[in-house]
Design a protein around this motif. Structure first.
Motif, PDB file in Angstrom:
ATOM      1  N   VAL A  63       0.883  -1.172   0.000  1.00 33.55           N
ATOM      2  CA  VAL A  63       0.000   0.000   0.000  1.00 33.55           C
ATOM      3  C   VAL A  63       0.917   1.217   0.000  1.00 33.55           C
ATOM      4  CG1 VAL A  63      -1.810   1.256   1.206  1.00 33.55           C
ATOM      5  CG2 VAL A  63      -1.813  -1.247   1.222  1.00 33.55           C
ATOM      6  N   PHE A  64       0.828   2.025  -1.044  1.00 35.46           N
ATOM      7  CA  PHE A  64       1.872   3.007  -1.315  1.00 35.46           C
ATOM      8  C   PHE A  64       1.262   4.293  -1.842  1.00 35.46           C
ATOM      9  CE2 PHE A  64       5.140   4.865  -4.079  1.00 35.46           C
ATOM     10  CZ  PHE A  64       6.318   4.689  -3.362  1.00 35.46           C
ATOM     11  N   SER A  65       1.746   5.414  -1.317  1.00 30.50           N
ATOM     12  CA  SER A  65       1.363   6.722  -1.865  1.00 30.50           C
ATOM     13  C   SER A  65       2.604   7.604  -1.914  1.00 30.50           C
ATOM     14  CB  SER A  65       0.264   7.381  -1.044  1.00 30.50           C
ATOM     15  OG  SER A  65       0.706   7.653   0.269  1.00 30.50           O
ATOM     16  N   SER A  66       2.702   8.403  -2.967  1.00 26.61           N
ATOM     17  CA  SER A  66       3.896   9.206  -3.202  1.00 26.61           C
ATOM     18  C   SER A  66       3.612  10.671  -2.927  1.00 26.61           C
ATOM     19  CB  SER A  66       4.352   9.025  -4.658  1.00 26.61           C
ATOM     20  OG  SER A  66       5.428   9.879  -4.952  1.00 26.61           O
ATOM     21  N   GLY A  67       4.630  11.342  -2.373  1.00 28.12           N
ATOM     22  CA  GLY A  67       4.545  12.790  -2.212  1.00 28.12           C
ATOM     23  C   GLY A  67       5.062  13.488  -3.457  1.00 28.12           C
ATOM     24  N   ARG A  68       5.457  14.726  -3.330  1.00 31.48           N
ATOM     25  CA  ARG A  68       6.031  15.482  -4.450  1.00 31.48           C
ATOM     26  C   ARG A  68       7.427  15.945  -4.073  1.00 31.48           C
ATOM     27  NH1 ARG A  68       2.376  16.598  -8.342  1.00 31.48           N
ATOM     28  NH2 ARG A  68       0.177  16.351  -7.830  1.00 31.48           N
ATOM     29  N   PRO A  69       8.457  15.821  -4.954  1.00 31.86           N
ATOM     30  CA  PRO A  69       8.317  15.212  -6.284  1.00 31.86           C
ATOM     31  C   PRO A  69       7.979  13.736  -6.204  1.00 31.86           C
ATOM     32  CG  PRO A  69      10.620  15.484  -5.739  1.00 31.86           C
ATOM     33  CD  PRO A  69       9.855  16.188  -4.656  1.00 31.86           C
ATOM     34  N   GLY A  70       7.386  13.207  -7.264  1.00 33.06           N
ATOM     35  CA  GLY A  70       6.868  11.850  -7.248  1.00 33.06           C
ATOM     36  C   GLY A  70       7.936  10.795  -7.022  1.00 33.06           C
ATOM     37  N   TYR A  71       7.605   9.812  -6.228  1.00 31.93           N
ATOM     38  CA  TYR A  71       8.465   8.655  -6.015  1.00 31.93           C
ATOM     39  C   TYR A  71       8.168   7.710  -7.169  1.00 31.93           C
ATOM     40  CZ  TYR A  71      11.500   6.041  -2.829  1.00 31.93           C
ATOM     41  OH  TYR A  71      12.582   5.417  -2.232  1.00 31.93           O
ATOM     42  N   LYS A  72       8.964   7.756  -8.221  1.00 33.83           N
ATOM     43  CA  LYS A  72       8.548   7.213  -9.515  1.00 33.83           C
ATOM     44  C   LYS A  72       8.597   5.699  -9.634  1.00 33.83           C
ATOM     45  CE  LYS A  72      13.090   7.834 -11.716  1.00 33.83           C
ATOM     46  NZ  LYS A  72      13.783   8.402 -12.896  1.00 33.83           N
ATOM     47  N   HIS A  73       9.347   5.012  -8.760  1.00 30.86           N
ATOM     48  CA  HIS A  73       9.350   3.557  -8.814  1.00 30.86           C
ATOM     49  C   HIS A  73       9.717   2.997  -7.445  1.00 30.86           C
ATOM     50  CE1 HIS A  73      13.675   4.398 -10.060  1.00 30.86           C
ATOM     51  NE2 HIS A  73      13.816   3.648  -8.987  1.00 30.86           N
ATOM     52  N   LEU A  74       9.438   1.702  -7.282  1.00 33.99           N
ATOM     53  CA  LEU A  74       9.682   1.051  -5.997  1.00 33.99           C
ATOM     54  C   LEU A  74      10.317  -0.313  -6.261  1.00 33.99           C
ATOM     55  CD1 LEU A  74       9.234   1.140  -2.888  1.00 33.99           C
ATOM     56  CD2 LEU A  74       7.052  -0.030  -3.297  1.00 33.99           C
ATOM     57  N   VAL A  75      11.367  -0.613  -5.504  1.00 31.14           N
ATOM     58  CA  VAL A  75      12.079  -1.890  -5.610  1.00 31.14           C
ATOM     59  C   VAL A  75      11.859  -2.681  -4.329  1.00 31.14           C
ATOM     60  CG1 VAL A  75      14.376  -2.963  -5.714  1.00 31.14           C
ATOM     61  CG2 VAL A  75      13.819  -1.019  -7.198  1.00 31.14           C
ATOM     62  N   ALA A  76      11.638  -3.983  -4.476  1.00 34.74           N
ATOM     63  CA  ALA A  76      11.502  -4.877  -3.322  1.00 34.74           C
ATOM     64  C   ALA A  76      12.554  -5.971  -3.406  1.00 34.74           C
ATOM     65  CB  ALA A  76      10.107  -5.493  -3.288  1.00 34.74           C
ATOM     66  N   VAL A  77      13.248  -6.202  -2.305  1.00 36.68           N
ATOM     67  CA  VAL A  77      14.221  -7.299  -2.206  1.00 36.68           C
ATOM     68  C   VAL A  77      13.775  -8.213  -1.083  1.00 36.68           C
ATOM     69  CG1 VAL A  77      16.613  -7.950  -1.802  1.00 36.68           C
ATOM     70  CG2 VAL A  77      16.098  -5.820  -3.022  1.00 36.68           C
ATOM     71  N   LEU A  78      13.626  -9.486  -1.401  1.00 32.27           N
ATOM     72  CA  LEU A  78      13.295 -10.492  -0.397  1.00 32.27           C
ATOM     73  C   LEU A  78      14.568 -11.222  -0.015  1.00 32.27           C
ATOM     74  CD1 LEU A  78      11.262 -12.222   1.240  1.00 32.27           C
ATOM     75  CD2 LEU A  78      11.044 -13.682  -0.800  1.00 32.27           C
ATOM     76  N   SER A  79      14.864 -11.288   1.276  1.00 30.87           N
ATOM     77  CA  SER A  79      16.053 -11.988   1.746  1.00 30.87           C
ATOM     78  C   SER A  79      15.691 -12.858   2.940  1.00 30.87           C
ATOM     79  CB  SER A  79      17.165 -11.005   2.111  1.00 30.87           C
ATOM     80  OG  SER A  79      16.738 -10.100   3.113  1.00 30.87           O
ATOM     81  N   ALA A  80      16.632 -13.719   3.309  1.00 36.10           N
ATOM     82  CA  ALA A  80      16.444 -14.588   4.469  1.00 36.10           C
ATOM     83  C   ALA A  80      17.601 -14.369   5.427  1.00 36.10           C
ATOM     84  CB  ALA A  80      16.372 -16.055   4.035  1.00 36.10           C
ATOM     85  N   LEU A  81      17.281 -14.092   6.684  1.00 35.27           N
ATOM     86  CA  LEU A  81      18.283 -13.930   7.733  1.00 35.27           C
ATOM     87  C   LEU A  81      18.425 -15.267   8.449  1.00 35.27           C
ATOM     88  CD1 LEU A  81      17.001 -10.528   9.179  1.00 35.27           C
ATOM     89  CD2 LEU A  81      18.640 -10.896   7.340  1.00 35.27           C
ATOM     90  N   THR A  82      19.558 -15.932   8.256  1.00 35.16           N
ATOM     91  CA  THR A  82      19.720 -17.289   8.777  1.00 35.16           C
ATOM     92  C   THR A  82      20.142 -17.263  10.242  1.00 35.16           C
ATOM     93  OG1 THR A  82      22.072 -17.566   8.284  1.00 35.16           O
ATOM     94  CG2 THR A  82      20.517 -17.917   6.471  1.00 35.16           C
ATOM     95  N   PRO A  83      19.953 -18.368  10.949  1.00 29.26           N
ATOM     96  CA  PRO A  83      20.413 -18.437  12.345  1.00 29.26           C
ATOM     97  C   PRO A  83      21.916 -18.231  12.480  1.00 29.26           C
ATOM     98  CG  PRO A  83      18.882 -20.221  11.882  1.00 29.26           C
ATOM     99  CD  PRO A  83      19.199 -19.576  10.564  1.00 29.26           C
ATOM    100  N   ALA A  84      22.665 -18.500  11.402  1.00 33.50           N
ATOM    101  CA  ALA A  84      24.119 -18.324  11.435  1.00 33.50           C
ATOM    102  C   ALA A  84      24.537 -16.881  11.199  1.00 33.50           C
ATOM    103  CB  ALA A  84      24.773 -19.226  10.391  1.00 33.50           C
ATOM    104  N   GLY A  85      23.566 -15.985  11.007  1.00 32.31           N
ATOM    105  CA  GLY A  85      23.886 -14.577  10.821  1.00 32.31           C
ATOM    106  C   GLY A  85      24.123 -14.164   9.381  1.00 32.31           C
ATOM    107  N   LYS A  86      23.846 -15.035   8.445  1.00 36.85           N
ATOM    108  CA  LYS A  86      24.023 -14.734   7.033  1.00 36.85           C
ATOM    109  C   LYS A  86      22.723 -14.217   6.441  1.00 36.85           C
ATOM    110  CE  LYS A  86      25.414 -16.974   2.680  1.00 36.85           C
ATOM    111  NZ  LYS A  86      25.817 -18.266   2.048  1.00 36.85           N
ATOM    112  N   GLU A  87      22.814 -13.272   5.507  1.00 35.30           N
ATOM    113  CA  GLU A  87      21.632 -12.803   4.789  1.00 35.30           C
ATOM    114  C   GLU A  87      21.694 -13.308   3.353  1.00 35.30           C
ATOM    115  OE1 GLU A  87      18.867  -8.833   4.003  1.00 35.30           O
ATOM    116  OE2 GLU A  87      20.869  -8.606   4.878  1.00 35.30           O
TER     117      GLU A  87
END
Length: 480
Positions: free
Chosen positions: A373-397
């Motif tokens: 759910v996203f709304s942009s102010g001005r100047p416009g936020y022209k694009h959005l990037v999503a990164v999915l990662s996993a934080l392991t019990p060993a501390g690695k991403e």
């Protein structure tokens, strides 16, 4: 991008059951003049002895981007060493060549365009009319750049008897501009493999435009002209598709979509090779070599070795080991859903992070979907990037997948924005937490995540409301 398996195009044939002596074949290096006057450097390998009545079965080997018939990115294996160590001693005539604008060949690079396709056609004719080759039993193998051309030749009706495209694309728009957002890091990485003075004029302009996010309709149209997915249903010849589980350039869906469309005998192998961040374990090449060889033996030599009778979908575990997992259809999945209700402000260089509770051992299979759910102010936020990662019990991403979308319609108006992430088949250890990182560039997740690099204007702000994640996973993980 240098750590990519363009070498799958060279490595998969390098592990024969035994090695034959050099006297078992002859090799000729020469140049063949194309219809436009450009000379293409080739190597032709021919078994010694009397050919079969119809001629030798043959294979054309197409190298990867920035490589040649004599080089590769993986150790020192090359198409020519493939032919010498494995194919020619086994009774195959082999043709390798430096693609246009590569190595000793002339001409300009136009990314598997009409001219490169014409080169392949003319070289196929040269192979089958100037040599004792059975024109009814010629196969083609190519990876990455070479694999894209193999697919193109197949949908154009080239008379190949069997093909094996590997670590490559079927939809170049989906790979480089998914949901209309340029994956500039991938594009820049690939562009550095070809000297700029060997680019065609159209390619030079479109590269500049893509990196600057200019004239994107023309860029997308260009990529569509190099793609084959809409025509794959016309393919009836035996097709062995090999793709990486985790390949940030060409995701698993590139081959899965092809497997769902091809109508002839077909086989799909999803392994641990490919472009970054694939591990490319040498032991896997030995296994895959015998698989690919068996495919060509079955459909070029007519050997009833049973490869076409086995379950046609095969997935290697990560890390690679035997046995692999085999399926009669694409494996069944289940869907996990996560929701976050927190509200946050996103700045031009900032990020918004949402993290789940710990999860059990999961193995993703399919495209995750992030809905914001996203709304942009001005100047416009022209694009959005999503990164999915996993934080392991060993501390690695572990970066699982990424995606992006255009958000220019969101100025002063909240809306739901779905972002389809790449299908990177990822084993997530038990006890890990899943993390979604949102921002203008993938570097907000990690400075080394160089996929989405184009910023939004300074001063841009946006409001991030609810965030949802839909995650398809295998019903039962195959990796340890």
């Amino acid at each position: 991008m240098r750590r990519r398996l363009l070498a799958v195009a060279t490595a998969l044939f390098l592990f024969p059951a035994g090695h034959a002596a050099a006297a078992d074949f002859t090799k000729v290096d020469t140049k063949v003049t194309m219809s436009d006057g450009v000379q293409i450097a080739v190597s032709y390998f021919q078994p010694t002895g009397t050919p079969p009545a119809a001629g030798w079965p043959a294979i054309m080997l197409l190298h990867g981007l920035g490589q040649t018939r004599n080089t590769s990115d993986f150790v020192n294996w090359s198409p020519n060493s493939m032919a010498a160590q494995y194919l020619a001693p086994e009774g195959y005539a082999v043709l390798t060549y430096d693609a246009r604008a590569h190595g000793e060949s002339g001409g300009l690079f136009t990314l598997d365009g009409p001219r490169e396709l014409a080169d392949l056609r003319e070289l196929l004719t040269w192979l089958t009319t100037k040599h004792p080759v059975d024109a009814q039993h010629v196969g083609a193998y190519g990876a990455s750049y070479g694999g894209g051309l193999v697919w193109k030749a197949a949908v154009e009706g080239f008379p190949f008897a069997a093909i094996a495209p590997t670590a490559t694309w079927t939809d170049l728009q989906e790979a480089l501009v998914p949901q209309g957002l340029v994956r500039a890091g991938i594009i820049v990485g690939f562009s550095q493999d070809i000297p700029r003075d060997r680019f065609g004029p159209e390619e030079t302009q479109l590269l500049s435009d893509a990196i600057a996010e200019r004239n994107l309709p023309a860029f997308r149209a260009y990529l569509a002209s190099r793609s084959t997915r809409p025509q794959l249903g016309s393919i009836r010849i035996p097709t062995f598709m090999l793709e990486g589980r985790r390949d940030f350039a060409f995701e698993a869906n590139q081959a899965i979509a092809a497997y769902q469309r091809v109508r002839g005998p077909k086989r799909l192998y999803l392994g641990d090779f490919g472009h970054t961040p694939a591990e490319n374990p040498p032991a896997e090449f030995n296994y895959a070599a015998l698989e690919v060889r068996a495919w060509f033996d079955r459909f070029l030599k007519g050997i009833p070795n049973g490869i076409d009778k086995r379950p046609p979908v095969e997935i290697a575990p990560d890390p690679w080991r035997q046995p692999t997992a085999s399926f009669r259809t694409l494996p069944k999945t289940r869907t996990l859903k996560f929701a976050f209700r927190k509200r946050s402000t996103l700045t031009a260089d900032g990020k918004v992070v949402r993290t789940t509770k710990r999860v059990s051992h999961l193995e993703t299979f399919g495209s995750p979907i992030v809905v914001v759910v996203f709304s942009s102010g001005r100047p416009g936020y022209k694009h959005l990037v999503a990164v999915l990662s996993a934080l392991t019990p060993a501390g690695k991403e572990i970066v699982v997948a990424d995606g992006g979308t255009d958000t220019q319609v969101a100025v002063n108006h909240a809306g739901f924005f779905p972002i389809r992430l790449q299908n990177e088949i990822t084993s997530i250890p038990r006890g890990s937490r899943l993390r979604i990182t949102l921002g203008a560039r993938s570097t907000v997740q990690n400075i080394g995540n160089l996929v989405y690099l184009i910023p939004v204007p300074d001063g841009s702000t946006a409001t991030v409301g609810g965030v949802g994640l839909t995650l398809p996973v295998l019903r039962k993980p195959i990796s340890p």
